[in-house]
Design a protein around this motif. Structure first.
Motif, PDB file in Angstrom:
ATOM      1  N   LEU A 209      -2.967   3.646   8.725  1.00  0.00           N
ATOM      2  CA  LEU A 209      -3.228   4.103   7.354  1.00  0.00           C
ATOM      3  C   LEU A 209      -3.099   5.622   7.269  1.00  0.00           C
ATOM      4  N   LYS A 210      -3.699   6.309   8.236  1.00  0.00           N
ATOM      5  CA  LYS A 210      -3.623   7.782   8.262  1.00  0.00           C
ATOM      6  C   LYS A 210      -2.177   8.245   8.397  1.00  0.00           C
TER       7      LYS A 210
ATOM      8  N   TYR B  48       0.836  -1.201   0.000  1.00  0.00           N
ATOM      9  CA  TYR B  48       0.000   0.000   0.000  1.00  0.00           C
ATOM     10  C   TYR B  48       0.874   1.256   0.000  1.00  0.00           C
ATOM     11  N   THR B  49       1.911   1.257   0.819  1.00  0.00           N
ATOM     12  CA  THR B  49       2.802   2.420   0.897  1.00  0.00           C
ATOM     13  C   THR B  49       3.506   2.629  -0.430  1.00  0.00           C
TER      14      THR B  49
ATOM     15  N   ILE C 229       1.494   9.283  -5.795  1.00  0.00           N
ATOM     16  CA  ILE C 229       1.717  10.699  -5.498  1.00  0.00           C
ATOM     17  C   ILE C 229       2.895  11.267  -6.293  1.00  0.00           C
TER      18      ILE C 229
ATOM     19  N   ALA D 272       3.458  10.116   3.523  1.00  0.00           N
ATOM     20  CA  ALA D 272       3.610  10.153   2.059  1.00  0.00           C
ATOM     21  C   ALA D 272       3.405  11.571   1.525  1.00  0.00           C
ATOM     22  N   VAL D 273       2.431  12.275   2.066  1.00  0.00           N
ATOM     23  CA  VAL D 273       2.171  13.658   1.641  1.00  0.00           C
ATOM     24  C   VAL D 273       3.345  14.565   2.029  1.00  0.00           C
TER      25      VAL D 273
ATOM     26  N   GLU E  99      -0.346   7.750   5.116  1.00  0.00           N
ATOM     27  CA  GLU E  99      -0.781   8.765   4.156  1.00  0.00           C
ATOM     28  C   GLU E  99      -0.178  10.133   4.479  1.00  0.00           C
TER      29      GLU E  99
ATOM     30  N   LEU F  59       1.007   4.045  -2.863  1.00  0.00           N
ATOM     31  CA  LEU F  59       0.699   5.427  -2.517  1.00  0.00           C
ATOM     32  C   LEU F  59       1.827   6.368  -2.942  1.00  0.00           C
TER      33      LEU F  59
END
Length: 153
Positions: A131-132, A61-62, A69, A138-139, A135, A65
């Motif tokens: 998960l948060k 998932y990472t 991005i 990643a941002v 995310e 993501l």
């Protein structure tokens, strides 16, 4: 031969995986080895034990993501490096060698046709708080990469 104190980079004779240091995506390992003047040399990584389904989906998932991005901003070869920055360095969730094995063994799952399955399964298996956190990291990472790219122009 002295034993390396880090759990990820071993120089033992038992089962091991051969890597070129340039291909080792893990941020702290690269930085540390560069400081020692070892960039470009081969190192050996001892095999890791069992990988849980949750760990596999955290890594997949990472990676998805990060690639989602940063696609078009950085070369696809860097996605592993940035995935490691998040999971190994920032969140300290798994070891470098475990992450490498997950990404190598599940490379086919990272193709576009599989991403909806990865996202759905990750949503079921991974704790919502984690998960948060992934995310958010990643941002933050994407913002840093974009700033560095703009600085370089």
């Amino acid at each position: 031969m002295t034993k390396n104190p880090r759990e990820d980079l071993g120089y033992g004779n038992r089962e091991r995986i051969r890597l070129k240091l340039e291909d080792l995506c893990y941020a702290w390992a690269i930085l540390e080895e560069e400081e020692k003047g070892n960039f470009g040399r081969e190192i050996w990584v001892n095999k890791v034990g069992k990988v849980s389904k949750e760990e596999r989906y955290i890594a997949l998932y990472t990676r998805w993501l990060v690639s989602h991005i940063l696609s078009g901003i950085v070369p696809s070869k860097r996605y592993r490096y940035y995935t490691a920055l998040i999971l190994v360095k920032n969140l300290k969730l798994m070891s470098c060698k475990k992450l490498l094995l997950i990404l190598n063994k599940n490379d086919a799952r990272l193709k576009k046709a599989e991403t909806s399955h990865i996202i759905a399964t990750a949503g079921k298996l991974i704790n919502k708080e984690l998960l948060k956190q992934i995310e958010l990291e990643a941002v933050k990472l994407a913002e840093r990469v974009i700033k560095e790219k703009e600085k370089g122009k």
